[in-house]
Each structure stands twice: as structure tokens, then as C-alpha cells.
Design an enzyme around this catalytic site. Structure first.
Site, PDB file in Angstrom:
ATOM      1  N   TYR A 103       0.804  -1.220   0.000  1.00  0.00           N
ATOM      2  CA  TYR A 103       0.000   0.000   0.000  1.00  0.00           C
ATOM      3  C   TYR A 103       0.837   1.270   0.000  1.00  0.00           C
ATOM      4  O   TYR A 103       0.405   2.302  -0.517  1.00  0.00           O
ATOM      5  CB  TYR A 103      -0.961   0.010   1.195  1.00  0.00           C
TER       6      TYR A 103
ATOM      7  N   TYR B  85      -6.931 -10.703  10.760  1.00  0.00           N
ATOM      8  CA  TYR B  85      -7.539  -9.868  11.795  1.00  0.00           C
ATOM      9  C   TYR B  85      -9.054  -9.946  11.659  1.00  0.00           C
ATOM     10  O   TYR B  85      -9.718  -8.995  11.243  1.00  0.00           O
ATOM     11  CB  TYR B  85      -7.070  -8.411  11.663  1.00  0.00           C
TER      12      TYR B  85
ATOM     13  N   HIS C 180     -10.262  -5.925   8.222  1.00  0.00           N
ATOM     14  CA  HIS C 180      -8.994  -5.300   7.860  1.00  0.00           C
ATOM     15  C   HIS C 180      -8.100  -6.305   7.127  1.00  0.00           C
ATOM     16  O   HIS C 180      -7.514  -5.975   6.087  1.00  0.00           O
ATOM     17  CB  HIS C 180      -8.285  -4.753   9.098  1.00  0.00           C
ATOM     18  N   LYS C 181      -8.003  -7.488   7.659  1.00  0.00           N
ATOM     19  CA  LYS C 181      -7.276  -8.567   7.004  1.00  0.00           C
ATOM     20  C   LYS C 181      -7.894  -9.891   7.450  1.00  0.00           C
ATOM     21  O   LYS C 181      -8.562  -9.962   8.497  1.00  0.00           O
ATOM     22  CB  LYS C 181      -5.780  -8.565   7.388  1.00  0.00           C
TER      23      LYS C 181
ATOM     24  N   ASP D  34      -7.584   2.743   9.147  1.00  0.00           N
ATOM     25  CA  ASP D  34      -6.646   2.637   8.028  1.00  0.00           C
ATOM     26  C   ASP D  34      -7.317   2.018   6.802  1.00  0.00           C
ATOM     27  O   ASP D  34      -7.085   2.422   5.660  1.00  0.00           O
ATOM     28  CB  ASP D  34      -5.440   1.751   8.374  1.00  0.00           C
TER      29      ASP D  34
ATOM     30  N   ASP E 278      -4.987  -3.871   2.687  1.00  0.00           N
ATOM     31  CA  ASP E 278      -3.900  -2.962   2.321  1.00  0.00           C
ATOM     32  C   ASP E 278      -3.478  -3.129   0.863  1.00  0.00           C
ATOM     33  O   ASP E 278      -3.029  -2.172   0.220  1.00  0.00           O
ATOM     34  CB  ASP E 278      -2.672  -3.208   3.201  1.00  0.00           C
TER      35      ASP E 278
ATOM     36  N   GLY F  48      -6.028  10.309  10.194  1.00  0.00           N
ATOM     37  CA  GLY F  48      -5.647  10.884   8.904  1.00  0.00           C
ATOM     38  C   GLY F  48      -6.065  10.013   7.737  1.00  0.00           C
ATOM     39  O   GLY F  48      -6.583  10.508   6.724  1.00  0.00           O
ATOM     40  N   TRP F  49      -5.823   8.689   7.853  1.00  0.00           N
ATOM     41  CA  TRP F  49      -6.256   7.776   6.791  1.00  0.00           C
ATOM     42  C   TRP F  49      -7.751   7.941   6.517  1.00  0.00           C
ATOM     43  O   TRP F  49      -8.184   8.021   5.356  1.00  0.00           O
ATOM     44  CB  TRP F  49      -6.005   6.329   7.198  1.00  0.00           C
TER      45      TRP F  49
END
Length: 637
Positions: free
Chosen positions: A58, A156, A152-153, A163, A108, A235-236
Site C-alpha cells: 500500500y 484480523y 482489515h485482514k 486505516d 492494504d 488521517g487515513w
């Protein structure tokens, strides 16, 4: 002088020239010079790699997104070449992606798909579409929470992290727009669910992660939320919103939900922006032992605020906070190299949750992760932030103005990716050689909005337009039923110019443009596109299409060398005047004042992608610079 002295002198002069060159560049490009030097062959932390191969990741997508934006801002082909070189390192001819495994279900890995879409849109090569389809395919089967949010993954399970919204949603949105998929409800839902499940009602900040199973050690057993607010995670999420808004239809009924989320987020983060303009690694514990001002989160949040204001989805008051953040980065995180390029310091290399070794999400965990110089997760957003600041200097020229581009007299179609007809040739969405995408971006950089005119000109569809561009009207060779310029259209356009509009007329050589009817309009302003065509070019022999300007031209500014091939020369009479006459005596560019308005004319489409985007013309041509000059002139009275 000895030979050694001569060598030392030449080295000194070279280094000094390089330093002057870099220091003359805007901050965005000075940062890019460093990245291109440190990542010459592929984007990979070679100093830390210890023999490991570069992998599809990413971070490459993050920094190449900034390179794409800089390419569009500058017209410098070297930046596009850098994107293509890095993507071609991974994308095979059959569209497979080296080192990528969809079975990992790692969100990602979707991020660099945005560059696949760019390369396909610009080059039209199937391998890039196949690679993008591969990543789109991952999203179709990616595991989801019970609500429907992407894990997320795979490793996970049941978890959404802030993110992940950046990793997938901007690609998902761009793919949806390009290939006409209606996924907008799914895209918006991810942001809504993330806010619902991760937002702290007291501060308005969002926790880094959320575990719907509440089984993770880091998860609150009641809410499933992680313990702290991480600046880059916020921020992401914020940048993901403003990037998705680039592609989402403005009239979509759920667009307002995204802008509302962004406004709530902006209010929350500005409250805790420190006096230096920065945000801290652990946001709610600024100043505590071990905590620090962190570069990537500061860059991302400042970028989201700046872009949100530019897009008109955040109030103008947030611009000051964006500038404060930018200036805080320059003071606290930017260091200079001898050659004038710069470094970005103090970006945390990683912060995550769970895994092996296990990351418990504690304060102590976040502040102990290593810090990296020129970390791409900070560099990419910083370059984009610089570009926002740089374009803001141009924006007053065209803010509040609309540029209308004719799609009626120029109305050509080709077979699209789905086999259906799609409009092309001097259109805003066409990123291939014959499109006007780069020109549209130039006008956007000056703060103007682009508006295609699908129908015959009328009082209503020209209302509010400051500039109207008509390019290369069709013959029957290009369009089965072309729309010819008629008396009614001439009357409408004349009155519009008389009231203060700027009309840009771009013809073509007579074998490729419907000249006779177009001249009905042009002659009203003392301009005639003639049958005489010049600058025929074979085999890209560029000198045959070259004109040299003064370098202080009233329209083209400091552009000196431009390329215009196979054009129709002009005959002029009052009120028209030549603004460039070739050494042969032929009038090439002309301007006419008419009432409160004015007209610009050239016998060639000229400012299309092929000759603006830096991919074809040698770098010493100033077509991009000249196009910027024309845009500025047309928007300025």
C-alpha cells in the site's frame, strides 16, 4: 589549471547547479526529488530490506498517488514514467500481480489499484484493467463484519480499522465511476459504520480500531473499541473521505452523509491541533512523556482539511488550520539536503493492533514504535498537501467561474470497454491522447469548474459560463449526423460574447474539421479559418511543428517553444488582431474584442492530452506552460 582542478570545478558546478535547480522547484517537487533518488528502481526501503524482495504494498500506492497529482499539476512526463515503471515492476502482461495473493484478503493490498486505473485510463492497455479487476475481485469476496464492513485482514477477523477505509474505498470509488458500477451505498456505509462503531461521543475523535467480536485483548469488552486515538489512523480516514468525494456523483443522495462525517471529524481534530499546527502520535495525550508530534498524521489531517475546503464540503474557516498544519510540518519535520531536495522526518513506521508479536494498543505501545525518515506514508500525504497549497496560489484566478466545453458540434464516439459507444475526442473524461482531461485539470487548478455543453448553445446552458470552448466541429467522416454551426447558434454565441464571455475557437486542418459552417461564427469576429494548412509533420519530426515565442507573450506568458502541427492558418480583419504570426507571414493565433467579451482562435485542437501531459513531446517544449497561460488569460479580465 590542472586536470584534477578541472574535474573538481566541474563537480562543484554540477552540484551547485543541481542545488539551484532543486531549490527553484516548489516544495512538492523537492520532496519528490528525494523519493526518486532513494527509490530509483522500485519503491522499497532498500536500506532496511536486508535482501528481501520488493513487494506489492500500500505504501507504493500512497506515494504514487501523489506523483500522479504532481504530474497533472506540472505536465512533467517524468512523473508519469515513474508511476508506470514502478507498476510494471509488478504487473505482468496477463494482468497478474507479482507477490500479490488475493487469498490473503489483506485490504492494504488494494491501494495500488488506483494506479492500475490511471495507467489503463491513459494507456488503454488491458493488463492494467485485468490487474484492477483482480483487486476488484478481492473486494467481491473479501470477508465482512455482520454489518457488512470489510475485515482489515483475514488474519484480523471481525475487525475494522480506520486505516482500511483509505486502503480500499478510494479505489472502490474510482473503479465504480470508471466502469459504471453502482457501489455508492456500500462505499458510504463503510464510513458510516466506522464512525458509528469507533467514534467517541465526548471528543468526536475515532478510535484506531473496532472489533465486533470484542474478543481481542485490545478491545473494550463493551464497545469493541481500541484504547487510543492514533493520529495517522484519523488521517487515513479523513483523506479517504475527500478522495472518495472526487469520484462520487455530486447529486447522489448519500453524498451528504460523507460530508457530514467529514465536518464532525474536522471540528474534533482542529480542537486538539497544537500551537505548532501539529497533531501528536497519541492524539489525546499531547505533551505526555514519550509522546511526540508526528509527521504523517499531521500531513494527512492538514491535507483533508485543505482539500475539503477546496471541494466546498468544509467551511472556509478550516483553511487556516490546514495552513497552520502545513507550516508546522515545514518547521518541525522538513530538513534540507545539499542539493535543495528535502527530507520528511519523524513519521512513525507502523502502528497496528494484535498480530504476532501482539500489539495491545496501549499508550506505551504507540510511543515505542520506530520512527523513520522519508517514510512513504508521510511523504505521499505531504506531497499532496504541498500541491494543495501550491494550487491555492492559482485558485483566485478562476474561483467562482465556469468553463463550458462544447460536446455538441464535437460529438464523436468509439467503442468503450464494455462494447458500448462512449464519447471521446477532446472530452474531459478522456485521459488518452485525444482527450482534454489535462486541459480540464489546468482550469481546475485555477479554481474554475468545467461544464460540458451537450446540446446546441442556448441562453440557458451558457448562463454563468465565463469561458466557452468549441473545438474541431465534426464532419460526416467523424459523425454520421454531425451538428453544423447554424445562424441560431451564431446569434446566441455572439450575444454571449458581447455581454462579456471569452470564446475559444479551435479548428483543425480542413481534412479533419468542418470549416465552412464553423466560419459562419468565426467571421463575425473578423476571423476566417482558411484552406491553407501548414506544419505537416512526419514520423514525429518535431522541428517541422515548432514555433518559437518571445517568452513574455501576453497570453502564453513565459512559454518559448511550442508544438502545433497540421493547422489551418487564419485570415483576419478588424476587430481581430494577430497575437502570433509565423516567420512565413501566416497568422497562427488571433484575438478579437467584441463588446465586453473577446475571442481567441487557432486552426488546431492543439491543447489535447498528447501534447500537454509530457509523455510524448520532448521536455524542452512548453505546450503545458502555454496552455496554462491561455487558461489564465481566458479567466482574467
Amino acid at each position: 589549471m590542472t586536470s584534477i582542478q578541472k574535474i573538481l570545478l566541474s563537480v562543484f558546478l554540477f552540484l551547485n547547479t543541481e542545488a539551484i535547480f532543486a531549490q527553484d522547484l516548489p516544495m512538492s517537487e523537492r520532496m519528490m526529488q528525494t523519493i526518486m533518488r532513494e527509490h530509483k528502481d522500485s519503491i522499497h526501503y532498500a536500506k532496511e530490506g536486508k535482501g528481501k524482495i520488493a513487494r506489492w504494498n500500500y505504501e507504493m500506492g500512497v506515494v504514487l498517488n501523489a506523483f500522479e497529482n504532481a504530474w497533472l499539476r506540472t505536465g512533467k512526463g517524468v512523473y508519469f514514467e515513474y508511476i508506470q515503471k514502478n507498476m510494471d515492476f509488478y504487473i505482468n502482461n496477463d494482468g497478474s500481480i507479482r507477490t500479490y495473493s488475493g487469498e490473503e484478503y489483506n485490504i492494504d493490498l488494494v491501494t495500488p489499484g488506483r494506479q492500475c486505473l490511471t495507467l489503463y485510463s491513459v494507456l488503454g492497455k488491458d493488463k492494467y484493467k485485468k490487474a484492477a479487476d483482480l483487486l476488484r475481485g478481492q473486494l467481491k469476496t473479501h470477508p465482512r463484519t455482520k454489518q457488512g464492513g470489510f475485515w482489515h485482514k483475514k488474519i484480523y477477523p471481525h475487525q475494522m480499522w480506520l486505516d482500511g477505509l483509505y486502503m480500499a474505498q478510494p479505489f472502490y470509488a474510482e473503479y465504480s465511476k470508471l466502469f459504471k458500477e453502482d457501489n455508492w451505498t456500500d462505499i458510504v456505509n463503510h464510513f458510516v459504520w466506522m464512525e458509528q462503531n469507533a467514534r467517541d461521543p465526548k471528543t468526536g475523535l475515532l478510535y484506531h480500531g473496532w472489533d465486533e467480536s470484542k474478543e481481542q485483548k485490545w478491545a473494550n469488552k463493551t464497545t469493541g473499541q481500541s484504547p487510543h486515538f492514533w493520529d495517522r489512523a484519523m488521517g487515513w480516514y479523513a483523506v479517504a473521505i475527500v478522495d472518495v468525494l472526487d469520484y462520487m456523483p455530486e447529486n447522489h443522495p448519500r453524498r451528504g452523509e460523507l460530508t457530514a462525517i467529514l465536518n464532525r471529524l474536522a471540528e474534533a481534530v482542529v480542537k486538539i491541533q497544537d500551537t505548532e499546527g501539529c497533531w501528536w502520535q497519541v492524539m489525546e495525550r499531547a505533551g505526555d512523556a514519550g509522546n511526540y508530534r508526528e509527521a504523517s498524521g499531521t500531513a494527512m489531517l492538514s491535507l483533508a482539511l485543505a482539500k475539503g475546503v477546496r471541494l466546498g464540503v468544509l467551511p472556509a474557516k478550516y483553511w487556516a488550520a490546514a495552513v497552520k498544519g502545513y507550516e508546522g510540518i515545514l518547521r518541525n519535520f522538513v530538513t534540507k539536503n545539499a542539493d535543495g531536495s528535502v527530507n520528511l522526518e519523524k513519521t512513525v513506521s507502523v502502528s497496528g493492533l494484535g498480530g504476532n508479536p501482539y500489539r495491545d494498543g496501549s499508550y506505551e505501545y504507540y510511543i515505542k514504535e520506530p520512527i523513520r525518515q522519508n517514510d512513504l506514508k508521510g511523504v505521499g500525504p505531504f506531497i499532496n498537501l504541498c500541491l494543495e497549497m501550491e494550487r491555492a496560489k492559482d485558485a483566485p484566478v478562476g474561483t467562482g467561474k465556469t468553463v463550458a466545453l462544447d460536446y455538441y458540434f464535437n460529438n464523436e464516439y468509439r467503442k468503450g470497454f464494455d462494447g458500448q459507444p462512449e464519447r471521446f475526442h477532446y472530452t474531459l473524461d478522456d485521459r488518452m491522447h485525444p482527450g482534454y482531461h489535462v486541459l480540464g485539470n489546468i482550469f481546475n487548478q485555477f479554481g474554475a469548474k468545467m461544464k460540458p455543453i451537450q446540446d446546441a448553445p442556448s441562453v440557458s446552458n451558457l448562463k454563468g459560463a465565463s469561458v466557452y470552448i468549441i473545438v474541431d466541429p465534426d464532419t460526416k467522416k467523424e459523425t454520421e449526423n454531425p451538428h453544423f454551426m447554424d445562424d441560431a447558434s451564431v446569434k446566441i454565441i455572439k450575444n454571449w460574447v458581447k455581454k462579456g464571455g471569452t470564446l475559444i475557437l479551435l479548428a483543425n486542418d480542413t481534412s479533419n474539421c468542418e470549416i465552412p459552417h464553423f466560419n459562419k461564427l468565426a467571421t463575425e469576429f473578423g476571423i476566417t479559418f482558411t484552406d491553407k494548412c501548414i506544419n505537416f509533420v512526419k514520423n514525429d519530426n518535431y522541428p517541422d511543428g515548432t514555433f518559437m515565442l518571445s517568452g513574455n507573450h501576453p497570453i502564453f506568458g513565459d512559454a518559448k517553444k511550442i508544438y502545433v502541427k497540421e493547422l489551418s492558418v487564419l485570415n483576419i480583419q478588424k476587430p481581430a488582431e494577430s497575437v502570433f504570426t509565423a516567420p512565413s507571414g501566416d497568422v497562427i493565433f488571433a484575438v478579437a474584442k467584441y463588446g465586453k467579451g473577446r475571442v481567441f482562435a487557432l486552426g488546431d485542437p492543439w491543447i489535447y492530452n498528447e501534447y500537454l501531459d509530457g509523455r510524448k513531446l520532448p521536455a524542452d517544449f512548453d505546450n503545458f506552460k502555454a496552455a496554462r497561460g491561455l487558461a489564465r488569460w481566458s479567466l482574467t479580465k
